[in-house]
Design a protein around this motif. Structure first.
Motif: not given
Ligand code: NAP
Length: 266
Positions: A13, A90, A119, A122-123, A140
């Protein structure tokens, strides 16, 4: 073209950003196929073409506004249903530089939506597949500002502190299931991030600002090494170790169920 064995698909992303584009290129050079995520479809297409040409990897794009709940859900479903996904980076992030009382409510919502909600969701979408397969990586992007208040970066700093704490919890939870949850804490880095936030990066001392190439190169070395924490500008690692032990000691000292004496007087 890289001859490395295909490492699966890395989802990046913020791929159109100052950091994300370089990071995506670095992943492709290491042998990952890519799914590039951002809002700017044209920029994503151009980047995909460039990376695919130079690395020989398969590069797809997913143009989504991650602050839009419907679009975020669409992407999350796509990721949870794709067993080729082996890494999620992310990197998308946004900020507004403003005194808190002047900050627009849309800016607050946008910062929390990208830096926190997207974040996290999506995780959450990739984690079950990673656990099932006993491997996978979540990277991250936090910030040095997660550890330091700055009045005009109020909400941004708080979202990055969230990224640190969520990642640390996921390290404890998913680490023993074969999943690497890595936090990258960049220092100030020369990208459009600052102008987008409404702050002139030239107001910072030049020596405090890292080049985006240096940041990404350090972050990727941290990835190659399988590190849980990547602190690209920290030379003396003992400072980090002291910080972590001070935090552990603080919590230990507070877990005693008894009011401290100074609160029991009068
Ligand atoms: N630059 C720094 O000094 C610095 C320091 C510490 C930490 N960081 C963190 O490092 C990461 C990368 O920062 P950067 O410097 O590369 O920032 P950047 O150049 O401003 O790029 C931000 C990226 O986030 C994406 N993004 C923003 N809003 C989005 C939305 N609503 N939906 C989907 N994507 C969105 C943008 O893509 P589109 O425009 O295509 O939507 C862009 O790719 C961020 O998490 C940032 O907080 C940066």
């Amino acid at each position: 073209m890289n001859d490395a064995t295909n490492l699966g698909t890395a989802v990046v992303t913020g791929a159109t950003g100052g950091v994300g584009a370089l990071y995506a290129q670095g992943l492709a050079d290491r042998g990952y196929d890519l799914l590039l995520v951002g809002r700017q479809e044209k920029a994503l297409k151009e980047l995909a073409e460039k990376i695919s040409k130079s690395s020989g990897r398969t590069v797809n794009i997913a143009a989504h506004d991650l602050s839009n709940a419907g679009e975020l859900n669409t992407l999350a479903s796509r990721l949870s249903g794709d067993s080729s996904v082996s890494l999620l980076a992310n990197i998308a992030g946004t900020s507004s530089f403003s005194p808190f009382i002047k900050l627009g409510s849309d800016d607050i919502a946008q910062t929390i939506a990208i830096n926190v909600t997207a974040l996290t969701q999506l995780s959450h979408a990739v984690a079950p597949g990673f656990v099932e397969r006993g491997k996978g990586t979540i990277v991250n992007f936090a910030s040095v500002l997660a550890f330091r208040p700055w009045a005009e970066f109020n909400v941004y700093n708080a979202t990055k502190a969230y990224v640190v704490m969520l990642s640390q919890s996921l390290q404890a939870d998913l680490g023993e299931k074969g999943v690497l949850v890595q936090v990258v804490a960049p220092p100030a880095t020369a990208t459009p991030f600052w102008a987008n936030a409404g702050f002139n990066v030239e107001n910072l001392p030049a020596k405090a600002v890292m080049k985006s190439e240096d940041l990404v190169s350090a972050a990727l070395v941290g990835l190659d090494n399988g590190e849980s924490w990547v602190l690209p500008s920290l030379g003396d690692v003992s400072v980090w170790e002291a910080f972590q032990s001070a935090r552990t000691e603080l919590v230990k000292s507070m877990m005693n169920g008894t009011p401290a004496e100074r609160y029991t007087k009068g």
